[in-house]
Design a protein around this motif. Sequence first.
Motif, short mmCIF file in Angstrom:
data_model
loop_
_atom_site.label_atom_id
_atom_site.label_comp_id
_atom_site.label_asym_id
_atom_site.label_seq_id
_atom_site.Cartn_x
_atom_site.Cartn_y
_atom_site.Cartn_z
N VAL A 197 27.27 -104.58 -80.68
CA VAL A 197 28.35 -105.16 -79.90
C VAL A 197 29.48 -104.13 -79.77
O VAL A 197 29.71 -103.32 -80.68
N LYS A 198 30.18 -104.16 -78.64
CA LYS A 198 31.27 -103.22 -78.43
C LYS A 198 32.31 -103.32 -79.54
O LYS A 198 32.71 -104.43 -79.93
N PRO A 199 32.76 -102.20 -80.07
CA PRO A 199 33.73 -102.23 -81.18
C PRO A 199 35.04 -102.91 -80.84
O PRO A 199 35.75 -103.38 -81.73
N LEU B 1 20.67 -89.15 -71.54
CA LEU B 1 20.60 -90.45 -72.20
C LEU B 1 19.18 -90.77 -72.70
O LEU B 1 19.01 -91.60 -73.59
N LEU B 2 18.19 -90.10 -72.12
CA LEU B 2 16.79 -90.40 -72.45
C LEU B 2 16.07 -89.10 -72.80
O LEU B 2 16.13 -88.12 -72.05
N SER B 3 15.41 -89.09 -73.95
CA SER B 3 14.57 -87.94 -74.31
C SER B 3 13.12 -88.38 -74.33
O SER B 3 12.79 -89.47 -74.80
N LEU B 4 12.26 -87.52 -73.81
CA LEU B 4 10.83 -87.80 -73.72
C LEU B 4 10.07 -86.59 -74.24
O LEU B 4 10.24 -85.48 -73.73
N ASN B 5 9.25 -86.81 -75.26
CA ASN B 5 8.48 -85.73 -75.86
C ASN B 5 7.00 -86.09 -75.86
O ASN B 5 6.64 -87.21 -76.21
N ALA B 6 6.16 -85.16 -75.48
CA ALA B 6 4.72 -85.38 -75.46
C ALA B 6 4.04 -84.17 -76.07
O ALA B 6 4.40 -83.02 -75.77
N LYS C 40 19.85 -92.73 -76.02
CA LYS C 40 21.15 -92.86 -76.65
C LYS C 40 21.71 -94.24 -76.30
O LYS C 40 21.04 -95.06 -75.70
N ASN C 41 22.92 -94.51 -76.72
CA ASN C 41 23.52 -95.82 -76.50
C ASN C 41 23.72 -96.07 -75.00
O ASN C 41 24.47 -95.35 -74.33
N ILE C 42 23.01 -97.08 -74.47
CA ILE C 42 23.14 -97.46 -73.07
C ILE C 42 23.58 -98.92 -73.04
O ILE C 42 22.79 -99.82 -73.35
#
Length: 254
Positions: free
Chosen positions: A159-161, A66-71, A113-115
């Motif tokens: 908003v939720k579809p 769900l989470l990407s971290l780039n350094a 991503k969508n949380i």
Amino acid sequence: NKNWNDDAFSPRLGIVYQPTKKISVFASYTNTYELNTAIDSFNNVLKPSIIDQFELGIKTMLLNNLLSLNATGYIINNNNALQSYPNLSPTDSRRESGGQTKSQGIELDIETKNILGFIINAGYSYNDTRYTKSTLYNPGSRLRYNPSHTANLHAYYHVKPTTKLGQLHAGVGAYYVGQRVAGRNATKANPQYLLLTIPDYFLFDASLGYTYQNATLRFKINNILNQLSYNVHDDNSVNPIAPRQFTATLSYAL
């Protein structure tokens, strides 16, 4: 008619190490060139600048992807940087290949991503660029106009579809530009020249949109706090940043 042949060799090398499926570590080296169109005092077009770039970084996926971290950290050496001739007027367009600059810094990027309907993007960069060798400037002199620190943060909500407002989406953002320097670098011929510090500033924006079938209506406010600051491009070009702005966009997809 004269015949001539020009060629260049620009090597690139990279390596990626993946200790786990969620972590990648990489390193790279790139040698490239930048064509110059300026002329010297003899009306000859100057040779290209040769640039070496070194990078070292890491890319990760966290929280079940769900989470990407780039350094990334980098060093860029311009081994044939252009500069003005000593004692020439700032408006004189002639240049010489008498300088060498070094840029070093880090870049950090975060993306989700969508949380629970939210998507967040954030970034930060630090850069320090200085003359390391020069026939004009004192070694260690900082290049003008480039901020050392920049950062951004944007959050989007959908908003939720399944709800009646399922096509409603909104976003807020913040952008930070750190201090920059303008004025004139002290030179060996004119050590009394001074650099001026341009204050840092924050920009905030917000947007609200709604999609119905193929049509989308979107409202946005830029520079919510009506922040006043300036962009400086050279000794004779100082422009204020854009004031608070309201925009509305209607689009239709066929």
